[in-house]
Design a protein around this motif. Structure first.
Motif, PDB file in Angstrom:
ATOM      1  N   THR A   1       0.843  -1.192   0.000  1.00 18.41           N
ATOM      2  CA  THR A   1       0.000   0.000   0.000  1.00 18.41           C
ATOM      3  C   THR A   1       0.882   1.247   0.000  1.00 18.41           C
ATOM      4  N   GLY A   2       0.492   2.222  -0.806  1.00 18.36           N
ATOM      5  CA  GLY A   2       1.290   3.428  -0.951  1.00 18.36           C
ATOM      6  C   GLY A   2       2.144   3.423  -2.188  1.00 18.36           C
ATOM      7  N   THR A   3       2.132   2.291  -2.929  1.00 22.22           N
ATOM      8  CA  THR A   3       2.891   2.204  -4.172  1.00 22.22           C
ATOM      9  C   THR A   3       1.946   2.024  -5.345  1.00 22.22           C
ATOM     10  N   ILE A   4       2.458   2.334  -6.522  1.00 20.44           N
ATOM     11  CA  ILE A   4       1.712   2.126  -7.756  1.00 20.44           C
ATOM     12  C   ILE A   4       2.727   1.743  -8.829  1.00 20.44           C
ATOM     13  N   ALA A   5       2.418   0.731  -9.626  1.00 18.78           N
ATOM     14  CA  ALA A   5       3.364   0.214 -10.610  1.00 18.78           C
ATOM     15  C   ALA A   5       2.931   0.562 -12.023  1.00 18.78           C
TER      16      ALA A   5
ATOM     17  N   ALA B   1      -3.642  -9.719 -26.401  1.00 16.63           N
ATOM     18  CA  ALA B   1      -2.831  -9.331 -25.245  1.00 16.63           C
ATOM     19  C   ALA B   1      -3.090  -7.871 -24.895  1.00 16.63           C
ATOM     20  N   LEU B   2      -2.903  -7.550 -23.626  1.00 14.41           N
ATOM     21  CA  LEU B   2      -2.940  -6.163 -23.164  1.00 14.41           C
ATOM     22  C   LEU B   2      -1.509  -5.628 -23.240  1.00 14.41           C
ATOM     23  N   VAL B   3      -1.306  -4.630 -24.091  1.00 12.67           N
ATOM     24  CA  VAL B   3       0.025  -4.054 -24.271  1.00 12.67           C
ATOM     25  C   VAL B   3      -0.034  -2.573 -23.909  1.00 12.67           C
ATOM     26  N   ASN B   4       0.613  -2.211 -22.823  1.00 17.24           N
ATOM     27  CA  ASN B   4       0.628  -0.817 -22.393  1.00 17.24           C
ATOM     28  C   ASN B   4       1.491   0.030 -23.327  1.00 17.24           C
ATOM     29  N   SER B   5       1.008   1.226 -23.626  1.00 17.51           N
ATOM     30  CA  SER B   5       1.799   2.153 -24.436  1.00 17.51           C
ATOM     31  C   SER B   5       3.114   2.457 -23.725  1.00 17.51           C
ATOM     32  N   PRO B   6       4.254   2.233 -24.377  1.00 22.06           N
ATOM     33  CA  PRO B   6       5.528   2.573 -23.731  1.00 22.06           C
ATOM     34  C   PRO B   6       5.619   4.051 -23.382  1.00 22.06           C
ATOM     35  N   GLU B   7       5.165   4.916 -24.302  1.00 22.41           N
ATOM     36  CA  GLU B   7       5.275   6.356 -24.068  1.00 22.41           C
ATOM     37  C   GLU B   7       4.356   6.819 -22.942  1.00 22.41           C
ATOM     38  N   LEU B   8       3.086   6.372 -22.978  1.00 22.20           N
ATOM     39  CA  LEU B   8       2.143   6.854 -21.973  1.00 22.20           C
ATOM     40  C   LEU B   8       2.398   6.240 -20.601  1.00 22.20           C
ATOM     41  N   SER B   9       2.836   4.990 -20.562  1.00 24.14           N
ATOM     42  CA  SER B   9       3.182   4.381 -19.281  1.00 24.14           C
ATOM     43  C   SER B   9       4.388   5.078 -18.653  1.00 24.14           C
ATOM     44  N   THR B  10       5.384   5.377 -19.482  1.00 21.79           N
ATOM     45  CA  THR B  10       6.559   6.079 -18.979  1.00 21.79           C
ATOM     46  C   THR B  10       6.195   7.478 -18.505  1.00 21.79           C
ATOM     47  N   ALA B  11       5.355   8.163 -19.277  1.00 18.38           N
ATOM     48  CA  ALA B  11       4.924   9.503 -18.871  1.00 18.38           C
ATOM     49  C   ALA B  11       4.161   9.457 -17.553  1.00 18.38           C
ATOM     50  N   ALA B  12       3.314   8.428 -17.383  1.00 14.13           N
ATOM     51  CA  ALA B  12       2.566   8.287 -16.130  1.00 14.13           C
ATOM     52  C   ALA B  12       3.512   8.028 -14.968  1.00 14.13           C
ATOM     53  N   GLY B  13       4.478   7.128 -15.155  1.00 15.22           N
ATOM     54  CA  GLY B  13       5.419   6.837 -14.085  1.00 15.22           C
ATOM     55  C   GLY B  13       6.269   8.035 -13.715  1.00 15.22           C
TER      56      GLY B  13
ATOM     57  N   GLY C   1       6.520  10.911  -5.158  1.00 16.46           N
ATOM     58  CA  GLY C   1       7.857  10.532  -4.695  1.00 16.46           C
ATOM     59  C   GLY C   1       8.317   9.295  -5.423  1.00 16.46           C
ATOM     60  N   PRO C   2       9.595   9.231  -5.795  1.00 14.92           N
ATOM     61  CA  PRO C   2      10.089   8.090  -6.578  1.00 14.92           C
ATOM     62  C   PRO C   2       9.953   6.754  -5.864  1.00 14.92           C
ATOM     63  N   GLU C   3       9.958   6.769  -4.533  1.00 17.63           N
ATOM     64  CA  GLU C   3       9.835   5.510  -3.807  1.00 17.63           C
ATOM     65  C   GLU C   3       8.433   4.912  -3.920  1.00 17.63           C
ATOM     66  N   SER C   4       7.471   5.726  -4.350  1.00 20.71           N
ATOM     67  CA  SER C   4       6.087   5.257  -4.457  1.00 20.71           C
ATOM     68  C   SER C   4       5.772   4.632  -5.807  1.00 20.71           C
ATOM     69  N   VAL C   5       6.657   4.775  -6.775  1.00 22.03           N
ATOM     70  CA  VAL C   5       6.392   4.289  -8.131  1.00 22.03           C
ATOM     71  C   VAL C   5       7.309   3.107  -8.437  1.00 22.03           C
ATOM     72  N   LEU C   6       6.709   1.997  -8.844  1.00 21.16           N
ATOM     73  CA  LEU C   6       7.430   0.781  -9.190  1.00 21.16           C
ATOM     74  C   LEU C   6       7.399   0.599 -10.702  1.00 21.16           C
TER      75      LEU C   6
ATOM     76  N   GLY D   1      -5.142   5.627  -4.394  1.00 22.89           N
ATOM     77  CA  GLY D   1      -5.530   5.496  -5.793  1.00 22.89           C
ATOM     78  C   GLY D   1      -6.281   6.716  -6.301  1.00 22.89           C
ATOM     79  N   VAL D   2      -7.152   7.254  -5.466  1.00 19.63           N
ATOM     80  CA  VAL D   2      -7.905   8.459  -5.874  1.00 19.63           C
ATOM     81  C   VAL D   2      -6.948   9.613  -6.123  1.00 19.63           C
ATOM     82  N   ARG D   3      -6.019   9.830  -5.207  1.00 18.43           N
ATOM     83  CA  ARG D   3      -5.080  10.954  -5.373  1.00 18.43           C
ATOM     84  C   ARG D   3      -4.204  10.763  -6.607  1.00 18.43           C
ATOM     85  N   ALA D   4      -3.702   9.549  -6.799  1.00 19.69           N
ATOM     86  CA  ALA D   4      -2.806   9.296  -7.930  1.00 19.69           C
ATOM     87  C   ALA D   4      -3.523   9.487  -9.258  1.00 19.69           C
ATOM     88  N   MET D   5      -4.716   8.911  -9.387  1.00 17.31           N
ATOM     89  CA  MET D   5      -5.402   8.972 -10.671  1.00 17.31           C
ATOM     90  C   MET D   5      -5.996  10.351 -10.937  1.00 17.31           C
ATOM     91  N   THR D   6      -6.438  11.046  -9.894  1.00 17.17           N
ATOM     92  CA  THR D   6      -6.936  12.412 -10.091  1.00 17.17           C
ATOM     93  C   THR D   6      -5.828  13.294 -10.657  1.00 17.17           C
TER      94      THR D   6
END
Length: 347
Positions: A110-114, A235-247, A255-260, A315-320
């Protein structure tokens, strides 16, 4: 899932519950199932709560929202039917979204998002093999086909968590760039001939024709007849560009420690969000909901699945933040999103 036994007994089709031992512990009587042997074990109630929370938060800040957001509360994800049903209505195509995002709970803390740039989940191919002879012959074919698999499904929670953690380790992930997960079972068929059922999950999807050919050769060697599903589930294939931008954005705000950063695909499940990603590029993010100190494993489909409800607010804070950030980015560039098809670039 490797099934190498050739005992001549019928095997039931695999259930959608992890084959882990149960302790009988109940974390919250108020939410526990009242139907023996039946439970909701994937966290879709959390997903819905987070979606509603993001929508309510943004509604209160509508003057700060530059563009349009559409919230998709999709039914029937587990049987891979809900996304197709929604697409068949034409409403998604009419909206012509530029980007799609999804959030799913995971056994990370809890507290992380990948995020998983360029990776995701395999598709699903369903195969039927009619085998001449009796149950022993069918069991032998099932064992041979199971041997096509390159990964065996984890048989306990510790192995399951280790496989999830391996996605984050660059060295271990490098050895998992390709995978074949196989589940098999036998059942009586028409005319008394036994049938072998097979589920194939192959990553990357381009390898599927080769894997199908392997299954055909094994079946033919036993005199069996193979029927493949028309149009295997993608297959579910995440966009490399949009996933990287989200991370990158979430690392800055949370904070970097919260993103995996997952560097390989989880080989054992599929997801019908894949169909939405065929309409527009996007990403599925994995929200950590585990609190191991409290005994909450956060492992979807575990027989004792339990999630830390503090993850809902996270999750609410991250996605908002992420969604408003993406709207602003699209407005500034005025260009289609990465991977967006020609002629479908309106918000």
């Amino acid at each position: 899932m490797h099934q190498r036994s050739v005992r001549p007994r019928r095997r039931a089709r695999p259930r959608n519950v992890l084959p882990f031992p149960r302790s009988g512990r109940v974390h919250d009587e108020g939410f526990a199932s009242r139907v023996p042997g039946v439970a909701h074990l994937c966290g879709h109630d959390l997903h819905t709560a987070i979606g509603v929370g993001v929508a309510r938060t943004l509604a209160r800040r509508s003057d700060q929202v530059r563009g349009r957001l559409v919230f998709v509360f999709q039914p029937a994800e587990e049987p891979l039917q809900g996304a197709r049903a929604m697409l068949d209505t034409g409403v998604v195509q009419e909206l012509a979204p530029r980007e799609f995002y999804a959030l799913h709970c995971s056994p990370y803390p809890t507290g992380t998002i990948a995020v998983s740039p360029g990776y995701g989940l395999p598709g699903l191919d369903q195969v039927r093999i009619v085998v001449p002879g009796g149950a022993e012959a069918a069991a032998a074919v099932a064992a041979e086909v199971a041997g096509v698999g390159t990964v065996g499904f984890p048989q306990n929670l510790a192995a399951y968590r280790a496989d999830f953690d391996a996605l984050l380790d660059p060295g271990m992930a490098a050895s998992r760039q390709e995978s074949v997960s196989v589940a098999t079972w036998t059942e009586p068929g028409a005319g008394g001939q036994p049938t072998v059922g097979v589920l194939l999950r192959v990553w990357p999807q381009e390898r599927l024709p080769d894997v199908r050919a392997q299954v055909e050769r094994l079946a033919a060697a036993a005199g069996g007849h193979v029927t493949f599903q028309d149009g295997p589930f993608p297959a579910l294939v995440n966009s490399p560009e949009l996933s990287t931008a989200a991370g990158t954005y979430l690392s800055t705000t949370l904070g970097p420690e919260s993103v995996l950063w997952a560097r390989a695909s989880w080989p054992y499940n599929c997801e019908d969000f894949a169909l939405f990603l065929n309409e527009a590029p996007g990403a599925q993010l994995y929200l950590g909901v585990a609190d191991t100190d409290a005994g909450m494993d956060g492992a979807p489909h575990s027989p004792e699945f339990a999630a830390d409800e503090r993850a809902i607010g996270h999750g609410v804070r991250a996605m908002t933040g992420l969604l408003t950030h993406r709207l602003t980015a699209l407005e500034r560039t005025g260009r289609p999103s990465p991977g967006r098809r020609e002629g479908a670039d309106r918000p």
